[in-house]
Design a protein around this motif. Structure first.
Motif, PDB file in Angstrom:
ATOM      1  N   ARG A 111      -1.598  -0.083   3.944  1.00  0.00           N
ATOM      2  CA  ARG A 111      -0.859  -0.949   3.017  1.00  0.00           C
ATOM      3  C   ARG A 111      -0.162  -0.124   1.943  1.00  0.00           C
ATOM      4  NH1 ARG A 111       1.774  -4.422   0.863  1.00  0.00           N
ATOM      5  NH2 ARG A 111       2.047  -5.164   2.971  1.00  0.00           N
ATOM      6  N   GLU A 112      -0.833   0.954   1.493  1.00  0.00           N
ATOM      7  CA  GLU A 112      -0.228   1.828   0.478  1.00  0.00           C
ATOM      8  C   GLU A 112       1.029   2.486   1.032  1.00  0.00           C
ATOM      9  OE1 GLU A 112      -1.688   5.172  -2.747  1.00  0.00           O
ATOM     10  OE2 GLU A 112      -2.815   4.902  -0.892  1.00  0.00           O
ATOM     11  N   THR A 113       0.939   2.972   2.266  1.00  0.00           N
ATOM     12  CA  THR A 113       2.105   3.586   2.897  1.00  0.00           C
ATOM     13  C   THR A 113       3.219   2.562   3.089  1.00  0.00           C
ATOM     14  OG1 THR A 113       0.667   5.132   4.078  1.00  0.00           O
ATOM     15  CG2 THR A 113       2.915   4.847   4.924  1.00  0.00           C
ATOM     16  N   LEU A 114       2.842   1.385   3.525  1.00  0.00           N
ATOM     17  CA  LEU A 114       3.819   0.318   3.747  1.00  0.00           C
ATOM     18  C   LEU A 114       4.502  -0.065   2.440  1.00  0.00           C
ATOM     19  CD1 LEU A 114       4.867  -1.515   6.050  1.00  0.00           C
ATOM     20  CD2 LEU A 114       3.134  -3.185   5.369  1.00  0.00           C
ATOM     21  N   LYS A 115       3.760  -0.091   1.360  1.00  0.00           N
ATOM     22  CA  LYS A 115       4.332  -0.415   0.056  1.00  0.00           C
ATOM     23  C   LYS A 115       5.347   0.645  -0.362  1.00  0.00           C
ATOM     24  CE  LYS A 115       4.824  -2.003  -4.176  1.00  0.00           C
ATOM     25  NZ  LYS A 115       5.542  -0.876  -4.780  1.00  0.00           N
ATOM     26  N   LEU A 175      14.960   0.204   4.901  1.00  0.00           N
ATOM     27  CA  LEU A 175      14.486   0.047   6.267  1.00  0.00           C
ATOM     28  C   LEU A 175      14.230  -1.423   6.548  1.00  0.00           C
ATOM     29  CD1 LEU A 175      11.857   2.952   6.465  1.00  0.00           C
ATOM     30  CD2 LEU A 175      14.195   2.983   7.363  1.00  0.00           C
ATOM     31  N   SER A 176      14.410  -1.794   7.794  1.00  0.00           N
ATOM     32  CA  SER A 176      14.073  -3.164   8.178  1.00  0.00           C
ATOM     33  C   SER A 176      12.548  -3.309   8.159  1.00  0.00           C
ATOM     34  CB  SER A 176      14.619  -3.483   9.577  1.00  0.00           C
ATOM     35  OG  SER A 176      13.962  -2.681  10.557  1.00  0.00           O
ATOM     36  N   GLU A 177      12.094  -4.529   8.168  1.00  0.00           N
ATOM     37  CA  GLU A 177      10.653  -4.758   8.130  1.00  0.00           C
ATOM     38  C   GLU A 177       9.963  -4.144   9.336  1.00  0.00           C
ATOM     39  OE1 GLU A 177       8.811  -8.804   8.708  1.00  0.00           O
ATOM     40  OE2 GLU A 177       8.404  -8.536   6.559  1.00  0.00           O
ATOM     41  N   ASP A 178      10.577  -4.261  10.516  1.00  0.00           N
ATOM     42  CA  ASP A 178      10.007  -3.687  11.732  1.00  0.00           C
ATOM     43  C   ASP A 178       9.912  -2.168  11.617  1.00  0.00           C
ATOM     44  OD1 ASP A 178       9.237  -3.949  14.659  1.00  0.00           O
ATOM     45  OD2 ASP A 178      10.948  -2.593  14.793  1.00  0.00           O
ATOM     46  N   GLN A 179      10.953  -1.552  11.065  1.00  0.00           N
ATOM     47  CA  GLN A 179      10.953  -0.106  10.893  1.00  0.00           C
ATOM     48  C   GLN A 179       9.894   0.331   9.880  1.00  0.00           C
ATOM     49  OE1 GLN A 179      15.081   0.392   9.782  1.00  0.00           O
ATOM     50  NE2 GLN A 179      15.682   1.089  11.844  1.00  0.00           N
ATOM     51  N   GLN A 180       9.710  -0.466   8.840  1.00  0.00           N
ATOM     52  CA  GLN A 180       8.698  -0.157   7.838  1.00  0.00           C
ATOM     53  C   GLN A 180       7.302  -0.127   8.462  1.00  0.00           C
ATOM     54  OE1 GLN A 180       8.890  -2.500   4.215  1.00  0.00           O
ATOM     55  NE2 GLN A 180      11.120  -2.658   4.368  1.00  0.00           N
ATOM     56  N   TYR A 181       6.999  -1.137   9.264  1.00  0.00           N
ATOM     57  CA  TYR A 181       5.677  -1.196   9.880  1.00  0.00           C
ATOM     58  C   TYR A 181       5.483  -0.072  10.897  1.00  0.00           C
ATOM     59  CZ  TYR A 181       3.955  -5.458   7.755  1.00  0.00           C
ATOM     60  OH  TYR A 181       3.462  -6.379   6.855  1.00  0.00           O
ATOM     61  N   GLN A 182       6.510   0.229  11.672  1.00  0.00           N
ATOM     62  CA  GLN A 182       6.405   1.310  12.641  1.00  0.00           C
ATOM     63  C   GLN A 182       6.216   2.655  11.937  1.00  0.00           C
ATOM     64  OE1 GLN A 182       6.069   1.005  15.777  1.00  0.00           O
ATOM     65  NE2 GLN A 182       6.659  -1.130  16.120  1.00  0.00           N
ATOM     66  N   ALA A 183       6.971   2.880  10.861  1.00  0.00           N
ATOM     67  CA  ALA A 183       6.860   4.128  10.109  1.00  0.00           C
ATOM     68  C   ALA A 183       5.496   4.231   9.434  1.00  0.00           C
ATOM     69  CB  ALA A 183       7.982   4.224   9.079  1.00  0.00           C
ATOM     70  N   ALA A 184       5.022   3.132   8.874  1.00  0.00           N
ATOM     71  CA  ALA A 184       3.708   3.129   8.230  1.00  0.00           C
ATOM     72  C   ALA A 184       2.623   3.413   9.253  1.00  0.00           C
ATOM     73  CB  ALA A 184       3.469   1.785   7.538  1.00  0.00           C
ATOM     74  N   TRP A 185       2.765   2.881  10.447  1.00  0.00           N
ATOM     75  CA  TRP A 185       1.784   3.113  11.498  1.00  0.00           C
ATOM     76  C   TRP A 185       1.764   4.580  11.916  1.00  0.00           C
ATOM     77  CZ3 TRP A 185      -2.469   2.118  13.633  1.00  0.00           C
ATOM     78  CH2 TRP A 185      -2.774   2.439  14.951  1.00  0.00           C
ATOM     79  N   ALA A 186       2.933   5.168  12.045  1.00  0.00           N
ATOM     80  CA  ALA A 186       3.014   6.581  12.410  1.00  0.00           C
ATOM     81  C   ALA A 186       2.399   7.457  11.318  1.00  0.00           C
ATOM     82  CB  ALA A 186       4.473   6.981  12.655  1.00  0.00           C
ATOM     83  N   SER A 187       2.680   7.134  10.054  1.00  0.00           N
ATOM     84  CA  SER A 187       2.131   7.884   8.931  1.00  0.00           C
ATOM     85  C   SER A 187       0.616   7.719   8.853  1.00  0.00           C
ATOM     86  CB  SER A 187       2.783   7.415   7.628  1.00  0.00           C
ATOM     87  OG  SER A 187       2.215   8.065   6.515  1.00  0.00           O
ATOM     88  N   PHE A 188       0.136   6.538   9.139  1.00  0.00           N
ATOM     89  CA  PHE A 188      -1.301   6.247   9.105  1.00  0.00           C
ATOM     90  C   PHE A 188      -2.029   7.116  10.131  1.00  0.00           C
ATOM     91  CE2 PHE A 188      -4.899   3.735  10.780  1.00  0.00           C
ATOM     92  CZ  PHE A 188      -5.656   3.619   9.629  1.00  0.00           C
TER      93      PHE A 188
END
Length: 243
Positions: A98-102, A109-122
């Protein structure tokens, strides 16, 4: 996620939690609002919903007592910080996600890109490579919050029973006393009305009785005068005719 152990650390965690889950509106003076609660999942994994609060603990607002709209309260933010801190497990979990997503929300970035990027960073920071692990940690937080909600609802019910119930009983008692006093006042008023009617009749009776007594006295005096006059006349004649 690293453990939050000290009270100062917990206070900082509360501020962090406020920043991660609640955002300020761009326009000055607008109230703070929560981030979207149901974003689309980048990977289709069933999420276990937290158990709902029992229906018995939910009170519907009545027309005479509407529940005011709630607002984010910093004391509850600190409270939930403590709840989530206790539920936290060592290592990266949903909180870091959630911190990364924030942080990514400030990028274009689009919402989909945000979640994908946050997942990769996680995953890069050592989090679970399986999204089910991330979902599981998020559900742990939901379970902790749900358990806290049920406990809070119980304290609300107890407070309602103790305080509101006590006031309700006092209200009923005072209403009952007022009803009794109203009945007494009505009875007193009826008694006063009856007395006033009797007083009005007594006024007429007094005049009647006074006239009767006065007339009787006059008749007495007149009759007495006859007897006294006759006796005196006889005494006078006895002195005159009998020597």
């Amino acid at each position: 996620m690293a453990e939050q152990e000290t009270s100062s650390g917990l206070e900082g965690f509360g501020k962090k939690l406020l920043n991660l889950f609640i955002k300020e509106e761009p326009t000055t003076g607008k109230p703070i609002t929560a981030f979207p609660q149901n974003p689309p999942n980048p990977v289709s994994v069933p999420i276990t919903p937290a158990s709902p609060v029992p229906a018995a603990t939910v009170r519907e607002p009545t027309a005479s007592s509407a529940v005011p709209e709630g607002a984010v309260d910093t004391k509850f933010v600190d409270h939930f910080a403590a709840v989530l801190s206790k539920a936290n497990q060592p290592g990266p979990d949903y909180f870091e996600f959630r911190e990364t997503l924030k942080n990514l929300s400030n990028l274009n970035l689009s919402e989909d890109q945000q979640y994908q990027a946050a997942w990769a960073s996680f995953k890069a920071m050592g989090g679970s490579a399986n999204v089910a692990g991330l979902v599981s940690s998020a559900n742990q937080y939901l379970t902790a919050l749900n358990n806290d909600q049920q406990a809070f609802s119980k304290t609300v019910e107890e407070a309602l029973t103790e305080k509101v119930g006590g006031l309700s009983n006092e209200q009923k008692q005072l209403q009952s006393e007022n009803e009794q006093l109203a009945k007494q006042m009505l009875e007193i008023q009826r008694k006063m009305d009856a007395n006033n009617e009797r007083l009005a009749r007594i006024g007429g009776e007094l005049n009647e009785q006074r006239q009767k007594i006065t007339q009787n006295q006059s008749n007495y005096e007149a009759t007495l005068a006859v007897f006294v006059g006759q006796i005196k006349r006889d005494l006078l004649k006895l002195g005159e005719y009998i020597k």
